[in-house]
Write a protein that holds these residues in place. Structure first.
Motif, PDB file in Angstrom:
ATOM      1  N   THR A  63       4.657  14.523 -13.106  1.00 39.67           N
ATOM      2  CA  THR A  63       3.810  15.370 -13.955  1.00 39.67           C
ATOM      3  C   THR A  63       4.074  16.837 -13.655  1.00 39.67           C
ATOM      4  O   THR A  63       4.065  17.667 -14.553  1.00 39.67           O
ATOM      5  CB  THR A  63       2.323  15.062 -13.743  1.00 39.67           C
ATOM      6  N   LEU A 117       5.284  18.366 -17.070  1.00 43.51           N
ATOM      7  CA  LEU A 117       4.225  19.028 -17.847  1.00 43.51           C
ATOM      8  C   LEU A 117       4.619  20.403 -18.380  1.00 43.51           C
ATOM      9  O   LEU A 117       4.425  20.678 -19.557  1.00 43.51           O
ATOM     10  CB  LEU A 117       2.942  19.117 -17.029  1.00 43.51           C
ATOM     11  N   TYR A 158      -6.544  -0.020   1.767  1.00 43.14           N
ATOM     12  CA  TYR A 158      -5.865   1.275   1.673  1.00 43.14           C
ATOM     13  C   TYR A 158      -5.246   1.459   0.277  1.00 43.14           C
ATOM     14  O   TYR A 158      -5.468   2.469  -0.380  1.00 43.14           O
ATOM     15  CB  TYR A 158      -4.767   1.384   2.733  1.00 43.14           C
ATOM     16  N   GLY A 159      -4.484   0.466  -0.137  1.00 43.63           N
ATOM     17  CA  GLY A 159      -3.830   0.545  -1.440  1.00 43.63           C
ATOM     18  C   GLY A 159      -4.844   0.649  -2.567  1.00 43.63           C
ATOM     19  O   GLY A 159      -4.699   1.455  -3.485  1.00 43.63           O
ATOM     20  N   ALA A 199      -6.352   7.987  -7.378  1.00 45.27           N
ATOM     21  CA  ALA A 199      -5.446   8.518  -8.401  1.00 45.27           C
ATOM     22  C   ALA A 199      -6.035   8.315  -9.795  1.00 45.27           C
ATOM     23  O   ALA A 199      -6.017   9.217 -10.637  1.00 45.27           O
ATOM     24  CB  ALA A 199      -4.082   7.834  -8.292  1.00 45.27           C
ATOM     25  N   ASP A 225       0.850  -1.203   0.000  1.00 48.27           N
ATOM     26  CA  ASP A 225       0.000   0.000   0.000  1.00 48.27           C
ATOM     27  C   ASP A 225       0.880   1.245   0.000  1.00 48.27           C
ATOM     28  O   ASP A 225       0.597   2.231  -0.676  1.00 48.27           O
ATOM     29  CB  ASP A 225      -0.899   0.031   1.234  1.00 48.27           C
ATOM     30  N   LEU A 241      -4.170  11.476  -3.152  1.00 49.27           N
ATOM     31  CA  LEU A 241      -3.419  10.584  -2.273  1.00 49.27           C
ATOM     32  C   LEU A 241      -3.959  10.677  -0.843  1.00 49.27           C
ATOM     33  O   LEU A 241      -4.206   9.681  -0.173  1.00 49.27           O
ATOM     34  CB  LEU A 241      -1.939  10.983  -2.308  1.00 49.27           C
ATOM     35  N   LEU A 248      -3.551  14.775  -7.965  1.00 46.25           N
ATOM     36  CA  LEU A 248      -2.966  13.509  -7.524  1.00 46.25           C
ATOM     37  C   LEU A 248      -2.559  13.590  -6.060  1.00 46.25           C
ATOM     38  O   LEU A 248      -2.753  12.653  -5.294  1.00 46.25           O
ATOM     39  CB  LEU A 248      -1.749  13.154  -8.387  1.00 46.25           C
ATOM     40  N   LEU A 249      -1.997  14.741  -5.681  1.00 40.02           N
ATOM     41  CA  LEU A 249      -1.573  14.908  -4.280  1.00 40.02           C
ATOM     42  C   LEU A 249      -2.765  14.899  -3.338  1.00 40.02           C
ATOM     43  O   LEU A 249      -2.757  14.186  -2.333  1.00 40.02           O
ATOM     44  CB  LEU A 249      -0.795  16.221  -4.122  1.00 40.02           C
ATOM     45  N   LEU A 283      -4.522  19.229 -17.956  1.00 42.16           N
ATOM     46  CA  LEU A 283      -3.541  18.303 -17.394  1.00 42.16           C
ATOM     47  C   LEU A 283      -2.690  18.958 -16.314  1.00 42.16           C
ATOM     48  O   LEU A 283      -2.125  18.286 -15.468  1.00 42.16           O
ATOM     49  CB  LEU A 283      -2.621  17.769 -18.498  1.00 42.16           C
ATOM     50  N   PHE A 284      -2.638  20.274 -16.358  1.00 36.08           N
ATOM     51  CA  PHE A 284      -1.834  20.980 -15.360  1.00 36.08           C
ATOM     52  C   PHE A 284      -2.393  20.836 -13.946  1.00 36.08           C
ATOM     53  O   PHE A 284      -1.692  21.052 -12.971  1.00 36.08           O
ATOM     54  CB  PHE A 284      -1.711  22.460 -15.713  1.00 36.08           C
ATOM     55  N   LEU A 313      -3.364  18.032 -12.871  1.00 34.99           N
ATOM     56  CA  LEU A 313      -3.128  16.641 -12.467  1.00 34.99           C
ATOM     57  C   LEU A 313      -2.223  16.487 -11.253  1.00 34.99           C
ATOM     58  O   LEU A 313      -2.581  15.780 -10.311  1.00 34.99           O
ATOM     59  CB  LEU A 313      -2.614  15.836 -13.657  1.00 34.99           C
ATOM     60  N   PRO A 314      -1.033  17.133 -11.223  1.00 34.53           N
ATOM     61  CA  PRO A 314      -0.188  16.931 -10.046  1.00 34.53           C
ATOM     62  C   PRO A 314      -0.871  17.309  -8.738  1.00 34.53           C
ATOM     63  O   PRO A 314      -0.754  16.578  -7.749  1.00 34.53           O
ATOM     64  CB  PRO A 314       1.022  17.831 -10.304  1.00 34.53           C
ATOM     65  N   ALA A 322       2.738  12.302  -9.291  1.00 37.40           N
ATOM     66  CA  ALA A 322       2.416  13.719  -9.084  1.00 37.40           C
ATOM     67  C   ALA A 322       3.658  14.580  -9.313  1.00 37.40           C
ATOM     68  O   ALA A 322       3.614  15.589 -10.009  1.00 37.40           O
ATOM     69  CB  ALA A 322       1.873  13.931  -7.677  1.00 37.40           C
ATOM     70  N   ILE A 355      -6.270   4.157  -2.555  1.00 35.45           N
ATOM     71  CA  ILE A 355      -5.301   5.160  -3.035  1.00 35.45           C
ATOM     72  C   ILE A 355      -5.176   5.104  -4.552  1.00 35.45           C
ATOM     73  O   ILE A 355      -5.249   6.125  -5.244  1.00 35.45           O
ATOM     74  CB  ILE A 355      -3.915   4.912  -2.374  1.00 35.45           C
ATOM     75  N   LEU A 356      -5.036   3.877  -5.082  1.00 34.94           N
ATOM     76  CA  LEU A 356      -4.902   3.729  -6.532  1.00 34.94           C
ATOM     77  C   LEU A 356      -6.183   4.172  -7.234  1.00 34.94           C
ATOM     78  O   LEU A 356      -6.148   4.803  -8.300  1.00 34.94           O
ATOM     79  CB  LEU A 356      -4.567   2.280  -6.879  1.00 34.94           C
ATOM     80  N   VAL A 409      -5.543  20.572 -23.712  1.00 35.62           N
ATOM     81  CA  VAL A 409      -4.698  19.680 -22.922  1.00 35.62           C
ATOM     82  C   VAL A 409      -4.249  20.359 -21.627  1.00 35.62           C
ATOM     83  O   VAL A 409      -3.635  19.740 -20.778  1.00 35.62           O
ATOM     84  CB  VAL A 409      -3.442  19.226 -23.697  1.00 35.62           C
ATOM     85  N   TYR A 410      -4.589  21.625 -21.497  1.00 33.35           N
ATOM     86  CA  TYR A 410      -4.060  22.369 -20.361  1.00 33.35           C
ATOM     87  C   TYR A 410      -4.690  21.973 -19.035  1.00 33.35           C
ATOM     88  O   TYR A 410      -4.168  22.289 -17.974  1.00 33.35           O
ATOM     89  CB  TYR A 410      -4.206  23.871 -20.599  1.00 33.35           C
ATOM     90  N   ALA A 437       2.081   1.742  -3.345  1.00 31.94           N
ATOM     91  CA  ALA A 437       1.056   2.383  -4.187  1.00 31.94           C
ATOM     92  C   ALA A 437       1.042   3.889  -3.939  1.00 31.94           C
ATOM     93  O   ALA A 437       0.988   4.690  -4.876  1.00 31.94           O
ATOM     94  CB  ALA A 437      -0.312   1.783  -3.885  1.00 31.94           C
TER      95      ALA A 437
END
Lengths: 123, 173
Positions: free
Chosen positions: A26, A30, B105-106, B113, A12, B144, B140-141, B133-134, B136-137, A23, B109-110, B130-131, A15
């Motif tokens: 990217t 990017l 948990y895993g 994301a 986990d 998480l 993603l955080l 995509l900015f 995304l980071p 993150a 989390i996956l 495509v902007y 992961a």
């Protein structure tokens, strides 16, 4: 092997690390892959030789009969060093939009993004 | 379809809708001022379906809650986002669960994301850019973090169900 699915495992954490890595990657990649914002277009002898994002600080040279050293910093662009006779291009200083920086002896034109005013110059 | 499966599915859909409605009152956007940031508590229901029913039934529940959610409050653009995010997250979670190497948990989390990735892609397609995509980071955080929170909620809920009839439907992977 049967394991408790309710207990946090090492995988986990893996992961989570993977997502964190994605993150960060990217975040780092990017802006490089997709240059946003304004570009300056460098023309030599009337041909586009380079598109320069004003968002990425950099220095490069344009060589023809003479050599212009062009620097991009803090969203502005300037010819910082030139071995041409008059150095008019250097004297135009740091610009970010509107018109162009021109080095006539080197036949280089750095076209800047529009500043919103109407361009009435004859092409 | 067995009646009990139908009843459980309906219950889970209702739970998911209630959770995502409740979630709208959590001012998460005040802490992280980004569009599309949410706790994703409804994902808890998807995980329940995945663990307690079946991968197929979980998918049906997911589709139902996305469509019904957009009817009640999300709107059509919300539907595109939640469907793309939801389906991608579902595929990833089902695969992660099936692999047997992750705990809830895993998997959570996956899933979070994957949901973020799907959302950003859907937004990009809708805006024709495509902007997006900015985002995304950052997504993603936050994903998480919310993934860990939702995973803990899942572990808590699943633990509470131990020893009940539902428990017979696998607690191991």
């Amino acid at each position: 092997m049967k394991r408790d699915v309710l207990k946090f495992r090492k995988s986990d954490l893996l992961a989570a690390a993977l997502v964190l890595l994605a993150a960060l990657l990217t975040c780092a990649l990017l802006p490089r892959l997709m240059q946003t914002g304004e570009f300056a277009s460098v023309y030599q002898d009337g041909r586009l030789i380079r598109r320069v994002p004003l968002t990425v600080d950099q220095t490069f040279s344009v060589t023809g009969d003479y050599t212009n050293t062009v620097t991009v910093k803090d969203g502005k662009i300037a010819v910082t060093v030139s071995d041409c006779p008059t150095n008019d291009c250097v004297h135009q200083g740091w610009r970010s939009s509107g018109g162009a920086i021109i080095c006539l002896p080197n036949r280089v034109e750095i076209r800047l993004p529009s500043d919103g005013t109407v361009d009435i110059s004859v092409p | 379809m067995k009646t009990i499966t139908l009843a459980r599915s309906a219950l889970l859909v209702a739970m998911a809708l209630a959770l995502s409605y409740m979630e709208r009152f959590l001012p998460l956007q005040l802490i992280v001022p980004l569009p599309g940031v949410k706790l994703g508590l409804a994902n808890l229901v998807t995980m329940m379906a995945l663990y307690f029913l079946s991968a197929r039934q979980g998918f049906v529940i997911l589709l139902l809650r996305c469509v019904l959610g957009s009817v009640f409050y999300g709107g059509l653009s919300g539907l595109a986002m939640s469907l793309t995010g939801g389906i991608l997250a579902y595929a990833v979670m089902a695969a992660a669960k099936k692999s047997g190497s992750f705990s809830v948990y895993g998997v959570s989390i996956l899933g979070a994301a994957a949901h973020n990735l799907g959302q950003v892609l859907a937004a990009g397609m809708m805006m024709g850019s495509v902007y997006t995509l900015f985002y995304l980071p950052f997504l993603l955080l936050t994903g998480l973090l919310t993934g860990v929170i939702t995973g803990s909620a899942a572990a808590f809920a699943f633990r509470a169900l131990r020893g009940t009839k539902l428990d017979a439907l696998t607690h191991t992977a």
